[in-house]
Motif scaffolding. Structure first.
Motif, short mmCIF file in Angstrom:
data_model
loop_
_atom_site.label_atom_id
_atom_site.label_comp_id
_atom_site.label_asym_id
_atom_site.label_seq_id
_atom_site.Cartn_x
_atom_site.Cartn_y
_atom_site.Cartn_z
N PHE A 262 0.85 -1.19 0.00
CA PHE A 262 0.00 0.00 0.00
C PHE A 262 0.88 1.23 0.00
CE2 PHE A 262 -2.02 3.52 2.15
CZ PHE A 262 -3.21 3.62 1.45
N ALA B 253 -2.28 15.98 2.11
CA ALA B 253 -3.54 16.25 1.43
C ALA B 253 -3.39 17.46 0.53
CB ALA B 253 -4.64 16.47 2.46
N ASN C 245 -3.59 16.19 -5.98
CA ASN C 245 -3.37 14.75 -5.95
C ASN C 245 -4.61 13.94 -5.58
OD1 ASN C 245 -0.70 15.20 -6.61
ND2 ASN C 245 -0.07 15.38 -4.47
N LEU C 246 -5.76 14.60 -5.56
CA LEU C 246 -7.01 13.88 -5.33
C LEU C 246 -7.25 12.86 -6.45
CD1 LEU C 246 -9.37 16.81 -4.24
CD2 LEU C 246 -8.43 15.01 -2.78
N TYR C 247 -7.94 11.80 -6.13
CA TYR C 247 -8.26 10.79 -7.15
C TYR C 247 -8.90 11.44 -8.37
CZ TYR C 247 -10.03 6.66 -9.46
OH TYR C 247 -10.28 5.70 -10.40
N THR C 248 -9.88 12.31 -8.08
CA THR C 248 -10.64 12.94 -9.15
C THR C 248 -9.77 13.83 -10.05
OG1 THR C 248 -11.24 14.42 -7.33
CG2 THR C 248 -12.94 12.94 -8.15
N VAL D 103 -15.64 9.09 -6.51
CA VAL D 103 -14.99 9.97 -5.54
C VAL D 103 -15.41 11.43 -5.69
CG1 VAL D 103 -12.76 10.64 -4.57
CG2 VAL D 103 -13.06 8.37 -5.54
N SER D 104 -15.91 11.82 -6.86
CA SER D 104 -16.26 13.22 -7.04
C SER D 104 -17.36 13.65 -6.07
CB SER D 104 -16.68 13.50 -8.48
OG SER D 104 -17.83 12.76 -8.82
N ARG E 268 -14.10 18.72 -3.97
CA ARG E 268 -12.72 19.02 -4.38
C ARG E 268 -11.82 19.40 -3.21
NH1 ARG E 268 -10.48 23.10 -9.20
NH2 ARG E 268 -9.30 21.49 -10.25
N GLY E 269 -12.34 19.32 -2.00
CA GLY E 269 -11.51 19.67 -0.85
C GLY E 269 -10.35 18.70 -0.70
N ALA E 270 -9.20 19.21 -0.27
CA ALA E 270 -8.02 18.36 -0.15
C ALA E 270 -8.09 17.54 1.12
CB ALA E 270 -6.76 19.24 -0.14
N LYS E 271 -8.39 16.24 0.97
CA LYS E 271 -8.42 15.34 2.12
C LYS E 271 -7.53 14.14 1.84
CE LYS E 271 -13.22 16.09 2.76
NZ LYS E 271 -14.44 15.36 2.48
N GLU E 272 -6.77 13.75 2.83
CA GLU E 272 -5.89 12.59 2.68
C GLU E 272 -6.65 11.37 2.17
OE1 GLU E 272 -3.12 11.50 6.03
OE2 GLU E 272 -4.13 9.57 5.85
N ASN F 210 -8.99 11.03 0.21
CA ASN F 210 -9.41 11.04 -1.19
C ASN F 210 -8.25 11.19 -2.17
OD1 ASN F 210 -12.06 10.80 -0.32
ND2 ASN F 210 -12.35 13.00 -0.22
N LEU F 211 -7.03 11.07 -1.68
CA LEU F 211 -5.87 11.10 -2.58
C LEU F 211 -5.94 9.92 -3.55
CD1 LEU F 211 -3.00 11.95 -0.05
CD2 LEU F 211 -3.98 13.46 -1.79
N TYR F 212 -5.38 10.10 -4.72
CA TYR F 212 -5.35 9.00 -5.70
C TYR F 212 -4.77 7.74 -5.08
CZ TYR F 212 -4.54 6.33 -9.88
OH TYR F 212 -4.56 5.33 -10.82
N GLU G 94 -4.75 6.74 -2.10
CA GLU G 94 -5.58 6.11 -1.08
C GLU G 94 -6.77 5.38 -1.71
OE1 GLU G 94 -5.00 6.45 2.45
OE2 GLU G 94 -3.08 7.24 1.81
#
Lengths: 359, 359, 359, 359
Positions: A358, B244, B248-251, D237-238, D242-246, D248-250, D252
């Motif tokens: 991971f 965070a 780098n968000l998934y979206t 995930v959308s 769009r807030g930066a949260k750990e 929701n990182l790609y 993760e």
């Protein structure tokens, strides 16, 4: 709380292909329960007690039939660090004559025999077989193998005790009913003792593994009702194998979810067989599988109704007792190796002590 | 063939985060070259020669500073099967007081100390440190550590020999110039002897690793020209760490490619430092990094011009000599462990013999 | 700055399959340049000037040959909102007799004729054809079509002017050399006037589109050198079509990068043909394509050397002049529709005014 | 068949963010049912009947509050082709002073006003508002808006009729109870007439939309039992914004599944409110949401028990009657636009006739 309204609980369990991912999803109310295979320490056979040299001559000579698929290559990967199992034969009909490294570059560093067609295979230097062939053809091939070989079969061919049920779900009469009688269903944690004495083990399907592991202990302890069991299962794409199918192209899978085999998935009779045996009465389930945009991993969300007076904590405690929480690559290939370890009198987790990857 | 027109060759190399994936992309003309770290068998120190019990008291007591990030957790994963390195201290300022398993469920089975704030860390039970902290703050913290500790620093703080260059690219004066002088740049295959004697090793960046490993041997053998080196590098998202960030968000990442840091990426001076040293003259490169929709892995496609008379085969042969093809988790954490193995007189690949995961 | 060392610049351009994604990657130094197709407002043909009723009888009757593939279905999607083009015929040999909605559920709401085998197709109710068939067989089929039809061919069969070059790269003699002479290469922005008069347009490949659009204006303006052009291109998987191939399975693609066709990709002669024509002298390029873990989209990172005295700003300005920045679904199907619009005297962007989807 | 054992049926429905993907998953036994919003043709208001010029002055002046998030930008995308709605005001507190194109490059071609802080917004040139702000702060802001504005609120602030329930689930007393009384819950297909007369519409949550659309008609027709409704929902995930949260990182999200908010998700009271109203008695549900490795799309697999004598075909027919199968971008932003169309007396699907993107 909505769940308490009808005395139901939701279990999440995973098929452990990719452990890190699964761990994250094993949430249960506020408690984190890792439904992992129990790894009771089995007394190590004297045969293996002697100190091994670094470049050891491996004691058990292994054949992997169908080495060019995903389950076959995963077994090769797992065996790379196994101290006693060494591969002496690999078959792959369409890739006969090729090295495994040419088919799976990630295994190129392994020193392995080239693959041969199964009809040309020489089993004289083999002690045990992992059979990773498609269902249907597997029966005939296993029927033709030398009788001294120990066999773990990863296909569906020997999982259903009732050969009529096999015929109904797989569309052809069973070709080896006498072997079916001999075969032991290899859900390791549930049937450890039978597996120890078995010559032929039918390795469970991935969905049935993820469902029986949490449910069987709860049914046996009479904590949950045997009706209205609803399973919503989510699988990665590797479960579909490496065959080239339009439905499994990247472009078809990415960014989508696919329900499939609704009410008719072939794992249903296998699941119901296992649960019914635990309940000692006929259990039917509602099973809905979904294909997910990910390669590995599986999660089954299970909805059950608790017996009156039972709490979610009771379920949690029962599972904690039933399963020592341990780390083990479960799913097809990991469970196959776990089973062969048991059949050989080795510690069940030998060669399986990998931590999940991971991210 | 277009390449021959201007005597150029294209090298692909990977940073080895995820070996299976990398292996697939190491194509070079028709020949498949796995650019993997050479693992020369170093004489095993007598100190470690004695037989270990299964539940051994690990000999080297390890601290992981910044254990709640991706490089820190990857070190924990790798150490799980290391016979001599045992973790006795972990720090994570924002997660102080928590267990690692609560932050990384895939590591929940490991028996580890809870994390503490770095300012509260007690180093009396520590022999060696993996420092996985952000650049900038790392210098001060390493400056304050007991002098008897061996340290592998995964940040950028000690990679650039010229502290003025550090100031230019990282925007602040270096706080520990005397330590910078002592630090050894830890590209293991290139500087193995220096690393063996080092107390403080600056672990290379991922991009520089993927670029120097193939280019340094070719430059040293005078096969390629030192001008017009063009690098098009492609990285997975884990290289950006676990912080965070919207970008780098998934979206934001899925289904897209992002070029970034063009002409200004901080790895440029590190790359040019290494190549110039190999050439014994100043080398500049064109470096364009891209962020890919994948978690792990890196590929650098490198365009070079060959000296007159040199063929692609010559390059291939030179790399085959320079690197025995072996399997090693490279990139940040794997190389850090490889370096500490060298510093401790252990076989370089100890605890690193994992096969890649595929698919 | 490393780039200035050898007077080079890097161009990024995209093939515009998925505009939102591409927009993100069109970075050029600090300036964001959207290399989008210019859409000069062409005088609207009187023929279409009359007011349309909501449920209009579409004026131009369209056939889509090969409707069950990705380019065919994308044309159907784009035509859904086109005011003048209506589909009256669709072919798909292996899916003959089926509805398009059964093959592509996302198009189920469209009122379309069932698909027929191409040999059974009746072209009497057809004015124009989008031919989305594989190269090789396309030549024969187009040769057999009624001569009054306007045709946009999305295969590679008519892209190379030199039929010997076709034979060399595609491995078979060209079956319709006289049609090849008639065919116009349909890079709309570059050959708008020829396309307007054409009966048969060879729709450019996706890689060549992404490379010629930025380079042709720079070459014509004599800003860049015609040697040492290096192209590192990255493509989504849909470019490989919907055929079931092991290499394009989700499990093979996800989390990895694949270089392929190195020095031998069939788009090389098409790229060199277009650039050489712009330069009026032979240009050769280094072209390295990579397969990315994403469905749509393409990015070509191009490294060029500028003529002495030319700056990156000069390149930027030239491209700004050459291309009004506009939004247009480019790539295979979008450009095909753009071309047929031009051939029919319609505004070039008719039916193409979709904004990109993000995230 | 396992399902018939306890008279249950399984419904799949999607939130329609990405239509192509959803279409694939709307399988129901052997029949494919596209649960899509009915788009009854409403008589077009005379006000809009006049012929529009190409570069029309848009009739309705729109403000988008919170334009820098995903729902805000999706509204901008949808409005690009709307014939009557034109954007005159956009707010984004943290991006005040910036253009939308700098925040969302895929929208760079749109001619839009720069974003301002909401406190600096001038509503004198605004007729209608899409409010895309976080719950909690939304109440105060809407309370302060001019009373003549029509408002569609995409937050959760006005969805729950019972303000005590709001306080329980959202952790703060409601700040605008009088507005809550006025607000109409905007599930368009269910409450079309109320929406037509509304000034303030509370746009439904994505999960509740995907669950109420199929269930409400079945409950109203008395085909299913109101107990034991089990919902296993899967979201892209959308939906998390769009807030930066750990979390929701790609890194993760990719290659994993996450169950979350089990028994405590804030959409539960909204779902139960809608179903109870349809049943005219209190309904509670079991709702388990899962986060999927994909950007857009949602699928809810719903398990219900049918009344005695009811068949799966009856359910199918009822849904076919209730919903004309049509294509409409549902989910947050599409439904918001659908609602404003209704509020303005326009055809419900105006500006929404996009076909899904696939692959």
């Amino acid at each position: 709380m909505s769940l308490s309204i009808f005395s139901a609980a939701r279990l999440d369990s995973g098929c452990f292909w990719k452990k890190g991912k699964i761990a994250k999803s094993n949430m249960w109310s506020d408690k984190q329960l890792l439904v992992r295979a129990s790894v009771a320490s089995s007394p190590q056979s004297l045969r293996f007690a002697r100190k091994k040299s670094e470049k050891l001559q491996k004691d058990v000579r292994i054949a992997v039939l169908g080495a060019s698929g995903y389950t076959g290559s995963e077994i090769v990967r797992l065996l790379a660090n196994h101290p006693y199992f060494g591969i002496t034969l690999m078959t792959a009909d369409r890739k006969a004559g090729q090295s495994l490294g040419s088919v799976f570059p990630h295994l190129i560093t392994q020193d392995l025999p080239d693959m041969v067609a199964v009809k040309d295979a020489d089993f004289s230097e083999v002690d045990a077989v992992f059979c990773c062939l498609p269902h249907g053809t597997t029966q005939e091939i296993i029927k033709g193998l030398p009788k001294n070989l120990k066999i773990v079969d990863l296909s569906a061919d020997f999982r259903l005790r009732d050969i009529l049920e096999y015929e109904e779900w797989y569309g052809q009469p069973h070709q080896a009913p006498e072997l079916q009688k001999e075969a032991v269903y290899g859900l390791t944690e549930i049937s450890r003792e039978d597996i120890r004495r078995a010559r032929l083990v039918a390795n469970p399907g991935c969905y049935p593994t993820s469902i029986q592991l949490p449910l069987v202990p709860l049914i046996r302890a009479n904590l949950i009702q045997s009706k209205n069991i609803i399973i919503d299962a989510k699988s990665g794409v590797s479960g579909a194998g490496r065959g080239a199918k339009e439905a499994n192209l990247y472009t078809e899978i990415a960014e989508g979810i696919h329900s499939y085999g609704i009410t008719r998935h072939r794992h249903v009779p296998e699941i119901e067989q296992g649960l019914s045996e635990a309940a000692q009465s006929k259990i039917t389930v509602s099973f809905t599988p979904h294909l997910m945009p990910m390669s590995r991993g599986m999660q089954s969300t299970i909805f059950v109704e608790m017996h009156s007076g039972v709490t979610v904590d009771d379920l949690y405690e029962q599972l904690k007792i039933a399963y020592q929480i341990d780390n083990l690559v479960k799913g097809a290939s990991g469970q196959a190796l776990q089973n062969l370890n048991v059949m050989m009198g080795l510690p069940e987790d030998m060669g399986l002590n990998y931590l999940p990857l991971f991210p």
